[in-house]
Design an enzyme around this catalytic site. Sequence first.
Site, short mmCIF file in Angstrom:
data_model
loop_
_atom_site.label_atom_id
_atom_site.label_comp_id
_atom_site.label_asym_id
_atom_site.label_seq_id
_atom_site.Cartn_x
_atom_site.Cartn_y
_atom_site.Cartn_z
N LYS A 210 -2.51 0.02 -5.93
CA LYS A 210 -1.40 -0.62 -6.65
C LYS A 210 -1.89 -1.94 -7.28
O LYS A 210 -3.00 -2.38 -7.05
CB LYS A 210 -0.23 -0.87 -5.69
CG LYS A 210 0.26 0.42 -4.99
CD LYS A 210 0.70 1.51 -5.98
CE LYS A 210 1.62 2.56 -5.40
NZ LYS A 210 0.99 3.58 -4.56
C1 PLP Z 1 2.03 4.50 -3.53
C2 PLP Z 1 3.37 5.09 -3.48
C3 PLP Z 1 4.07 5.24 -2.26
C4 PLP Z 1 3.45 5.00 -0.93
O1 PLP Z 1 2.98 3.71 -0.76
P1 PLP Z 1 2.15 3.37 0.57
O2 PLP Z 1 2.13 1.87 0.57
O3 PLP Z 1 0.79 3.96 0.38
O4 PLP Z 1 2.85 3.93 1.73
C5 PLP Z 1 5.37 5.71 -2.31
N1 PLP Z 1 5.97 6.02 -3.47
C6 PLP Z 1 5.32 5.90 -4.64
C7 PLP Z 1 6.05 6.24 -5.90
C8 PLP Z 1 4.01 5.45 -4.69
O5 PLP Z 1 3.39 5.33 -5.86
#
Ligand code: PLP
Length: 375
Positions: A181
């Site tokens: 992210k």
């Molecule tokens: C990355 C992501 C998640 C999960 O995030 P984590 O921090 O890895 O648990 C959930 N929903 C979406 C849309 C994502 O892009």
Amino acid sequence: MLPFNKPYFVGTETRYIEEAVRSGKISGDGAYTRRCEAWFEQHLGSARALLTTSCTDALELAALLLNIQPGDEVLLPSFTFSSTANAFALRGANLVFVDCAPDSPALDAAALAALVTPRTRAIVPVHYAGTACDMATVLAVAEQHSLAVVEDAAQAINSYYQGQPLGTLGALGAFSFHETKNVTAGGEGGLLAINDPLLVSRAEILREKGTNRAAFFRGEVDKYSWMDIGSSFLPADINAAFLWAQLEALEFIQAQRCAIWQRYHTALQPLAALGVELPILPSYATNNGHLYYLVCRSLPERTALITHLKARGIAAIFHYQPLHRSPYYAARHDGRALPRADRYADCLVRLPLYVELDETEQQRIVREVLAFYQQ
Ligand SMILES: *Cc1c(COP(=O)(O)O)cnc(C)c1O
């Protein structure tokens, strides 16, 4: 090989981690956790922002907070990560998958009203690529039927819907600080933005193994007890220290990512004339440079494009497989066809986008994509 993603390190992460270690307080809710949470409360304007170990955990905390029960129905996109669905499946909810919008991978808000039943409890819009869903429609349906809105804002830091930060339009908003992210808490991390003040005190309890430990440490109660169900959703302060370094550099990170996104968008416009779909930014949305995608005209074309780029040392990758057809949920799905979700699953491809992607490298990626379509 040019990677698809490369986590960016500001440089101050290890110093802050060292400080956290030296402070002798490295478990959850330490000084860096409080600093990060205050930052989000200020920037989001949420009643409370709670760091969690992941966005997955933030979503699970949201489902617990809303008392989602077996048989409750939850409306969510099919074109999303398993975590969006899992949080509610864990509570025994029936998942009612919504197709994508006609011109974007976002959920088709216009389809929501017809899917509401007396058992519907919540809508979970996902701000795909950090671009806002049609929240006016989502919120209107939610209001009309008294449904909770939980925004999966995993990809949506620093992005807005009509000037309002994503993650603050629903009762709850979940963010991710996974290494893929825009900002990361050292690999894994998340945050639950609590916008409904009535949910704040219970959220603190559920996040802390069902105890009122948070209130105890603020001196509000003289002992702490098991008050409710809950789990351990709080990250170590070491992760918060890492995240703090990244938040301090957010403006730089965002400027870099958005510049890269815009260069792709400008340079790849000629593909639109061939019928390749490029991202559309609705007038109510902003772009946070989270990801850049193209939608090829067919699955074989996408496979050939990915192979073409890979042979030239460029990692481009597809994204979600639709959850309504997943091995876990296909047999439970109510059977509705969701052709747009299928198409984005088959045809969408993401191009490398990370802070340190330099302009020369990016120009080569663009050249190779255009060359593929000229051959
Ligand atoms: C990355 C992501 C998640 C999960 O995030 P984590 O921090 O890895 O648990 C959930 N929903 C979406 C849309 C994502 O892009």
